[in-house]
Scaffold this motif. Structure first.
Motif, PDB file in Angstrom:
ATOM      1  N   SER A  80      43.479  34.488  45.734  1.00  0.00           N
ATOM      2  CA  SER A  80      43.600  34.460  43.879  1.00  0.00           C
ATOM      3  C   SER A  80      41.707  33.723  43.908  1.00  0.00           C
ATOM      4  N   LEU A  81      41.622  32.829  44.499  1.00  0.00           N
ATOM      5  CA  LEU A  81      40.312  31.994  44.745  1.00  0.00           C
ATOM      6  C   LEU A  81      39.138  33.261  45.124  1.00  0.00           C
ATOM      7  N   ASP A  82      39.227  33.748  46.433  1.00  0.00           N
ATOM      8  CA  ASP A  82      38.649  35.120  47.034  1.00  0.00           C
ATOM      9  C   ASP A  82      37.943  35.825  46.090  1.00  0.00           C
ATOM     10  N   ALA A  83      39.020  36.223  45.275  1.00  0.00           N
ATOM     11  CA  ALA A  83      39.259  37.529  44.411  1.00  0.00           C
ATOM     12  C   ALA A  83      38.584  37.357  42.677  1.00  0.00           C
ATOM     13  N   LEU A  84      38.458  36.030  43.118  1.00  0.00           N
ATOM     14  CA  LEU A  84      37.684  35.551  41.828  1.00  0.00           C
ATOM     15  C   LEU A  84      36.005  35.651  42.068  1.00  0.00           C
ATOM     16  N   ARG A  85      35.906  34.791  43.284  1.00  0.00           N
ATOM     17  CA  ARG A  85      35.056  34.742  43.434  1.00  0.00           C
ATOM     18  C   ARG A  85      34.258  35.420  43.664  1.00  0.00           C
ATOM     19  N   ASP A  86      34.200  36.993  44.032  1.00  0.00           N
ATOM     20  CA  ASP A  86      33.730  38.073  44.331  1.00  0.00           C
ATOM     21  C   ASP A  86      33.397  38.438  43.508  1.00  0.00           C
ATOM     22  N   HIS A  87      34.684  38.990  42.392  1.00  0.00           N
ATOM     23  CA  HIS A  87      34.401  39.122  40.570  1.00  0.00           C
ATOM     24  C   HIS A  87      33.005  39.042  39.714  1.00  0.00           C
ATOM     25  N   TYR A  88      33.219  36.742  40.089  1.00  0.00           N
ATOM     26  CA  TYR A  88      32.304  36.673  39.323  1.00  0.00           C
ATOM     27  C   TYR A  88      30.810  36.807  40.125  1.00  0.00           C
ATOM     28  N   SER A  89      30.340  37.069  41.496  1.00  0.00           N
ATOM     29  CA  SER A  89      29.538  37.655  41.509  1.00  0.00           C
ATOM     30  C   SER A  89      28.925  38.838  41.027  1.00  0.00           C
ATOM     31  N   ARG A  90      30.533  39.791  41.169  1.00  0.00           N
ATOM     32  CA  ARG A  90      29.915  41.612  41.251  1.00  0.00           C
ATOM     33  C   ARG A  90      29.520  41.866  39.667  1.00  0.00           C
ATOM     34  N   ASN A  91      29.844  40.690  38.712  1.00  0.00           N
ATOM     35  CA  ASN A  91      29.574  41.117  37.252  1.00  0.00           C
ATOM     36  C   ASN A  91      29.592  40.135  35.984  1.00  0.00           C
ATOM     37  N   GLY A  92      28.257  39.893  37.078  1.00  0.00           N
ATOM     38  CA  GLY A  92      26.960  38.953  36.283  1.00  0.00           C
ATOM     39  C   GLY A  92      27.282  37.401  35.894  1.00  0.00           C
ATOM     40  N   GLU A  93      27.833  36.632  37.266  1.00  0.00           N
ATOM     41  CA  GLU A  93      28.831  35.415  37.091  1.00  0.00           C
ATOM     42  C   GLU A  93      29.361  34.866  35.749  1.00  0.00           C
ATOM     43  N   ARG A  94      30.030  36.349  35.103  1.00  0.00           N
ATOM     44  CA  ARG A  94      31.322  36.744  34.242  1.00  0.00           C
ATOM     45  C   ARG A  94      32.534  37.053  34.786  1.00  0.00           C
ATOM     46  N   ILE A  95      33.372  36.742  33.908  1.00  0.00           N
ATOM     47  CA  ILE A  95      35.046  36.978  34.405  1.00  0.00           C
ATOM     48  C   ILE A  95      35.385  37.917  33.190  1.00  0.00           C
ATOM     49  N   GLU A  96      35.757  39.314  33.943  1.00  0.00           N
ATOM     50  CA  GLU A  96      36.003  40.281  32.997  1.00  0.00           C
ATOM     51  C   GLU A  96      36.882  40.354  32.839  1.00  0.00           C
ATOM     52  N   GLU A  97      38.102  40.994  31.748  1.00  0.00           N
ATOM     53  CA  GLU A  97      39.618  40.576  31.731  1.00  0.00           C
ATOM     54  C   GLU A  97      40.509  41.574  32.759  1.00  0.00           C
ATOM     55  N   ASP A  98      39.720  42.555  34.079  1.00  0.00           N
ATOM     56  CA  ASP A  98      40.194  42.631  34.142  1.00  0.00           C
ATOM     57  C   ASP A  98      40.365  41.605  35.904  1.00  0.00           C
ATOM     58  N   GLY A  99      39.713  40.139  35.757  1.00  0.00           N
ATOM     59  CA  GLY A  99      39.815  38.759  36.306  1.00  0.00           C
ATOM     60  C   GLY A  99      40.812  37.900  36.251  1.00  0.00           C
ATOM     61  N   TYR A 100      40.750  38.457  35.229  1.00  0.00           N
ATOM     62  CA  TYR A 100      42.429  36.953  34.399  1.00  0.00           C
ATOM     63  C   TYR A 100      43.273  36.480  34.490  1.00  0.00           C
ATOM     64  N   ALA A 101      43.870  37.690  35.990  1.00  0.00           N
ATOM     65  CA  ALA A 101      45.030  37.233  36.529  1.00  0.00           C
ATOM     66  C   ALA A 101      44.280  36.373  37.776  1.00  0.00           C
ATOM     67  N   ASP A 102      43.798  36.549  38.354  1.00  0.00           N
ATOM     68  CA  ASP A 102      42.815  35.995  39.235  1.00  0.00           C
ATOM     69  C   ASP A 102      42.091  34.428  38.843  1.00  0.00           C
ATOM     70  N   PHE A 103      42.011  34.659  37.678  1.00  0.00           N
ATOM     71  CA  PHE A 103      41.732  33.365  36.856  1.00  0.00           C
ATOM     72  C   PHE A 103      42.899  32.177  37.124  1.00  0.00           C
ATOM     73  N   GLU A 104      43.935  32.265  36.301  1.00  0.00           N
ATOM     74  CA  GLU A 104      44.897  32.338  36.346  1.00  0.00           C
ATOM     75  C   GLU A 104      46.008  31.554  37.295  1.00  0.00           C
ATOM     76  N   ARG A 105      45.889  32.538  38.112  1.00  0.00           N
ATOM     77  CA  ARG A 105      45.859  32.045  39.198  1.00  0.00           C
ATOM     78  C   ARG A 105      44.697  31.054  39.837  1.00  0.00           C
ATOM     79  N   ALA A 106      43.712  30.724  39.857  1.00  0.00           N
ATOM     80  CA  ALA A 106      43.314  30.035  40.903  1.00  0.00           C
ATOM     81  C   ALA A 106      43.036  28.838  40.162  1.00  0.00           C
ATOM     82  N   LEU A 107      43.383  28.978  38.838  1.00  0.00           N
ATOM     83  CA  LEU A 107      43.862  27.128  37.840  1.00  0.00           C
ATOM     84  C   LEU A 107      44.814  27.169  39.117  1.00  0.00           C
ATOM     85  N   LYS A 108      45.786  27.166  39.205  1.00  0.00           N
ATOM     86  CA  LYS A 108      46.787  26.380  40.251  1.00  0.00           C
ATOM     87  C   LYS A 108      45.834  25.718  40.833  1.00  0.00           C
ATOM     88  N   ALA A 109      44.906  26.021  41.674  1.00  0.00           N
ATOM     89  CA  ALA A 109      43.908  25.556  42.591  1.00  0.00           C
ATOM     90  C   ALA A 109      42.876  24.681  42.030  1.00  0.00           C
TER      91      ALA A 109
END
Length: 173
Positions: A32-61
């Motif tokens: 999730s952390l890797d996917a979130l980092r990639d998502h963040y980079s691809r989307n202009g340093e924003r977390i779009e709705e399709d990245g929300y699940a990875d963000f929530e899982r990354a909150l554990k870390a």
């Protein structure tokens, strides 16, 4: 004092080691952390709705996120996303500035020096009243408006006990 400092450092190190152990052995969190980092980079340093699940899982870390009121677009717009949102220097912000943060909070803490000089108003009294009338929110202007108000005052004025619920720390450093 030395003993307290050693205990504090030791406690921090122990908790840090436990956290690292837990995170490095949780493959779902690592993915999730890797996917979130990639998502963040691809989307202009924003977390779009399709990245929300990875963000929530990354909150554990990474359960603590630090941002300012003007950078909240990089955090998913989900109600109650964080257990606690702390707004520091709340006299610097209007309620409108911090509403996106408050929306994401289960609980809210505001920290401010009420003696600090107020931030200059961005609206005139007349403009604010005109807008309030236009949108039918005149009764809320005094409590939650911009002119002469800030996030600290708005928070304080919405507490059930008003001033009685405010904790003041007047210790000198």
């Amino acid at each position: 004092e030395k003993l307290d400092a050693q205990l504090e450092r030791g406690t921090f190190e122990t908790v840090r080691e436990q956290w690292l152990e837990r995170v490095t052995h949780d493959s779902e969190v690592l993915r999730s952390l890797d996917a979130l980092r990639d998502h963040y980079s691809r989307n202009g340093e924003r977390i779009e709705e399709d990245g929300y699940a990875d963000f929530e899982r990354a909150l554990k870390a990474q359960p603590i996120w630090i941002t300012d009121a003007m950078s909240t677009q990089s955090i998913p717009m989900q109600p109650g996303l964080f257990d606690i949102v702390v707004i520091d220097d709340a006299t610097r912000w209007t309620l409108t500035d911090v509403l996106p943060l408050i929306f994401r909070a289960k609980r809210l803490v505001t920290i401010a020096d009420p003696e600090r000089s107020p931030k200059p108003d961005r609206l005139s009294v007349e403009t604010e009243r005109t807008l309030a009338a236009r949108f039918g929110v005149e009764e809320w202007i005094e409590l939650l408006g911009h002119v002469g108000n800030d996030a600290y005052k708005a928070t304080m004025n919405t507490l059930p006990g008003r001033q009685a619920d405010v904790i003041r720390d007047r210790k000198s450093t």
